[in-house]
Enzyme design. Structure first.
Site, mmCIF file in Angstrom:
data_model
loop_
_atom_site.group_PDB
_atom_site.id
_atom_site.type_symbol
_atom_site.label_atom_id
_atom_site.label_comp_id
_atom_site.label_asym_id
_atom_site.label_seq_id
_atom_site.Cartn_x
_atom_site.Cartn_y
_atom_site.Cartn_z
ATOM 1 N N ASP A 45 69.770 62.973 -9.849
ATOM 2 C CA ASP A 45 70.044 64.368 -9.536
ATOM 3 C C ASP A 45 70.120 65.171 -10.824
ATOM 4 O O ASP A 45 70.630 64.684 -11.839
ATOM 5 C CB ASP A 45 71.361 64.497 -8.775
ATOM 6 N N LYS B 169 72.791 84.428 -0.188
ATOM 7 C CA LYS B 169 72.358 84.124 -1.542
ATOM 8 C C LYS B 169 71.918 82.672 -1.553
ATOM 9 O O LYS B 169 72.458 81.821 -0.837
ATOM 10 C CB LYS B 169 73.484 84.352 -2.561
ATOM 11 N N GLU C 202 79.545 77.228 -8.896
ATOM 12 C CA GLU C 202 78.604 78.342 -8.988
ATOM 13 C C GLU C 202 79.139 79.573 -8.253
ATOM 14 O O GLU C 202 79.088 80.698 -8.760
ATOM 15 C CB GLU C 202 77.243 77.945 -8.410
ATOM 16 N N ALA D 241 72.425 71.322 2.331
ATOM 17 C CA ALA D 241 71.248 70.829 1.613
ATOM 18 C C ALA D 241 69.966 71.227 2.318
ATOM 19 O O ALA D 241 68.910 71.316 1.688
ATOM 20 C CB ALA D 241 71.326 69.309 1.490
ATOM 21 N N GLN D 242 70.047 71.466 3.640
ATOM 22 C CA GLN D 242 68.842 71.852 4.378
ATOM 23 C C GLN D 242 68.513 73.330 4.192
ATOM 24 O O GLN D 242 67.368 73.703 3.931
ATOM 25 C CB GLN D 242 69.024 71.541 5.871
ATOM 26 N N THR D 243 69.533 74.200 4.327
ATOM 27 C CA THR D 243 69.262 75.643 4.240
ATOM 28 C C THR D 243 69.209 76.138 2.797
ATOM 29 O O THR D 243 68.505 77.094 2.496
ATOM 30 C CB THR D 243 70.351 76.431 4.988
ATOM 31 N N ARG D 244 69.981 75.509 1.903
ATOM 32 C CA ARG D 244 70.086 75.885 0.490
ATOM 33 C C ARG D 244 70.434 77.370 0.330
ATOM 34 O O ARG D 244 69.973 78.056 -0.576
ATOM 35 C CB ARG D 244 68.806 75.551 -0.276
ATOM 36 N N MET D 245 71.261 77.871 1.273
ATOM 37 C CA MET D 245 71.760 79.248 1.243
ATOM 38 C C MET D 245 73.213 79.253 1.692
ATOM 39 O O MET D 245 73.669 78.333 2.382
ATOM 40 C CB MET D 245 70.968 80.151 2.197
#
Length: 715
Positions: free
Chosen positions: A334, A420, A375, A403-407
């Site tokens: 990663d 965001k 973050e 992890a799927q949408t990354r939003m």
């Protein structure tokens, strides 16, 4: 007991320091176990040493019967004399004992750690919640608690743990956040934060809550807690032989059978020339022919490999995992926390033309209010530092990052929403009703490219109004730093034939910039859990062995699919169950060290096997001429070591055969020094050191022993 709470020590060391490989104290502590292993019911699992034990027993029986048979020779120098037979018998028993000693010392180091864990166990009471509903009782604040013994907890029970209390069993936090002292497990004295709803929700039975209050759902069955498994692993109770170890055992057993047959037919053949040999001499020949050195040390090498991992605060669930680490050809790493420091911080709000910075900062902060990641918190910090004001509460539904949408973002009660996240995912979110012009799109691409090319992470911020019209406001620049020294380590891996692949959710430009700076061989950008699985399967179909790290529930399928799956101790229970190793320090870069330890195990086994076989070849030159020189005087020419007599030559070889085992125990426990390099260079170096060394050492050793034996009257 079903759980094993541990009282943390007052001060715990940062890491487990390896003990001395083979000291007097360890020798004394392991001696009883070495004698217990003389039991044939135990020793038969090691065919080589079982044959030696049978030979020792036969020789001892002959020594006892010799005076009654009336055939004892008059001089000790005769290979049929009583002194010679007793000497052979004694050293054969010592050979078996030394072999048992190697395994006992290796096991003893793990048992000492297991003993300290057992002694630190204490029983504790658990506050079990009869019926838990987070929405109804706000984290079991008003629920009726039932105090029961931790040993009575079962899978699925819910318990409440407050500050100062021990966590009664392994589980996942389902409500709350707390500071936890895990020093009894990890050796790390600094407390760690555990909280619900993320990848740091797992807690271990026996660790202590230092602050706040949490609700934990028990995930371990009685007798299967993390500490229970840790005890079994470090003491070797659950160690299974690896495929390579089994294959080598089969080879050694086959060679032993062949040499037994060879020795059995020697006398019938030698009878034609009156060169028959006594049984003790034949037994000595057999013991020196079969690969006793590696047969004696093989088990100790495997146990010591797992012990070296424990010293690095890594628990391997099987010896197979350690061996697989040595054969790994592809390393999946990663980016965040492994290649980079992982503490990405918001450094800039880059607004599009027509959008003021305050609007961008306010929307970005609003979408980060319920974002627990570093973050998200850094965006709030940056907005505050730049003097922007934003709401401190959310009047709507929080959309968490996955992890799927990354939003991540918020869906407000009035129908508006903010997001965001990764550029591609936010672009897809606004695509249906976007007001983005071509000029704005080009400007957005330019900002994203600028940030990506310097290795930063661009987070695109968008808003959808109450009428459903979406607009992109700008980009948040997250700055990250590549860890120092990684490029050199990746170069070492490349020389070893290991391919490194960086996995990241960043866009391809950012991924490429970080990959080039870090020196990895390849990268997978905008990766989802499914993408990781597909990559692992592709590598495995290509004949590669894959290793990876992970800590989240979404990593569990990939950890289970990988040949070596290292789960972080801070991760979820699902991740730790899926992997075949657990890193107690939760340091993703340790995967590189794990591969090194696995390779050291394989190199140690191969080197000592080479030494053992070369060792046997040299011993033939001591025994064969001594056996037949009386019948074939011409064989005296092969006695170039100038050994004193046939009896001393045979006895010297047997003595050396025993002493070399105990001399190599420290090396088998410590491991052969491992230096990164290509397979051919490592093989060539070890052939020279252990192959040539194995040929030379017996000549020196046997001659030295023969000089000592020659001083004994009668020899």
């Amino acid at each position: 007991m079903s759980t094993t709470p541990i009282t943390p020590p007052a001060s715990a060391p940062r890491s487990r320091k390896p003990s001395s490989a083979f000291g007097v104290r360890q020798l004394a502590a392991s001696l009883p176990d070495a004698f217990r292993k003389l039991d044939p019911r135990v020793l038969w699992r090691n065919p080589v040493m079982f044959v030696v034990e049978v030979g020792a027993a036969l020789t001892t029986a002959l020594a006892i019967a010799q005076p009654f048979l009336g055939t004892a020779a008059q001089t000790a120098a005769s290979p049929t004399s009583l002194a010679f037979i007793w000497s052979i018998a004694a050293w054969l028993w010592l050979t078996v004992l030394f072999a048992n000693m190697a395994e006992a010392v290796a096991e003893g180091r793990g048992k000492a750690q297991a003993k300290s864990l057992r002694e630190s166990r204490t029983s504790t009471l658990a506050n079990r919640v009869a019926s838990y509903d987070a929405a109804a009782d706000a984290g079991a604040e008003n629920s009726e608690l039932q105090q029961i013994a931790s040993a009575d907890l079962t899978l699925g029970d819910t318990v409440v743990v407050s500050a100062g209390e021990l966590i009664p069993g392994d589980g996942d936090i389902i409500w709350g956040i707390a500071s936890v002292d895990e020093s009894a497990i990890t050796g790390e004295s600094a407390p760690v934060v555990r909280e619900s709803g993320g990848d740091r929700s797992a807690v271990t039975g026996g660790t202590r809550v230092l602050s706040d209050r949490i609700v934990v759902r028990i995930t371990s069955r009685p007798g299967e807690t993390f500490v229970d498994r840790m005890i079994k692993l470090v003491e070797g109770a659950s160690r299974q032989k690896t495929p390579n170890e089994i294959a080598l055992n089969i080879l050694l057993a086959s060679l032993t059978i062949i040499f037994v047959v060879v020795v059995l037919i020697i006398n019938p053949i030698a009878a034609y020339s009156n060169a028959e040999q006594s049984v003790p001499v034949l037994v000595a020949l057999l013991v020196c022919l079969i690969p006793t050195t590696i047969g004696a040390l093989l088990s100790a090498i495997g146990i010591a490999g797992m012990d070296r991992l424990v010293q690095h605060n890594v628990l391997a669930m099987s010896g197979r995992a350690v061996e697989a680490a040595g054969d790994v050809t592809t390393l999946l790493l990663d980016k965040t926390g492994t290649i980079t420091y992982g503490n990405r911080q918001a450094a800039e709000f880059a607004a599009l033309s027509g959008v003021d910075a305050e609007t961008l900062a306010t929307v970005a902060a609003a979408s980060s209010l319920s974002d627990p990641t570093p973050e998200g918190k850094s965006i709030l910090t940056l907005a505050t530092e730049q003097g922007f004001t934003f709401p401190t509460t959310v009047d709507g539904t929080v959309v968490p990052f996955t992890a799927q949408t990354r939003m991540s973002g918020v869906d407000y009660a009035d129908g508006s929403s903010v997001r965001k996240g990764a550029g591609s995912m936010v672009s897809a979110w606004v695509a249906e009703s976007s007001t983005l012009t071509d000029a704005q799109r080009a400007e957005l691409d330019a900002i994203v490219t600028r940030i990506s090319q310097v290795g930063g992470t661009p987070l695109v911020v968008a808003r959808r109004d109450t009428s459903g019209v979406a607009s992109v406001l700008g980009v948040v620049y997250l700055k990250d730093v590549v860890k120092t020294g990684l490029a050199e380590r990746f170069a070492d891996l490349r020389r070893m034939g290991i391919r490194t692949v960086m996995i990241t959710g960043d866009n391809p430009l950012t991924a490429k910039a970080i990959a080039e700076e870090a020196g990895v061989d390849d990268y997978l950008a905008e990766a989802t859990p499914e993408d990781k699985m597909d990559l692992i399967r592709r590598e495995q179909r290509g004949g590669n062995l894959v290793a990876m790290t992970g800590d989240g529930t979404n990593d569990a399928p990939a950890l289970a699919q990988a040949d070596v799956g290292v789960a972080m101790n801070t991760g979820t229970s699902a991740a730790k169950e899926a992997g075949n190793m657990v890193d107690l320090d939760s340091d993703p870069t340790k995967l590189i060290d794990i591969v090194g330890i696995g390779k050291q195990l394989l190199i140690t086994r191969g080197s000592l096997t080479t030494f053992s076989i070369a060792n046997d070849v040299a011993k033939y030159f001591a025994i064969i001429p001594a056996m037949f020189v009386a019948s074939y005087p011409g064989l005296a020419a092969l006695n170039f070591m100038g050994l004193h007599s046939p009896a001393s030559a045979i006895l010297s070889a047997v003595v050396f055969n025993a002493l070399i085992i105990i001399a190599l125990i420290p090396l088998s426990l410590r491991g052969v020094t491992y230096r990164p390099g290509s397979v051919s260079s490592i093989l060539g170096r070890n052939l020279w050191i252990y192959g040539v060394g194995g040929l030379i050492a017996p000549f020196i050793g046997i001659k030295a022993i023969d000089l000592v034996i020659a001083l004994i009257p009668g020899f």
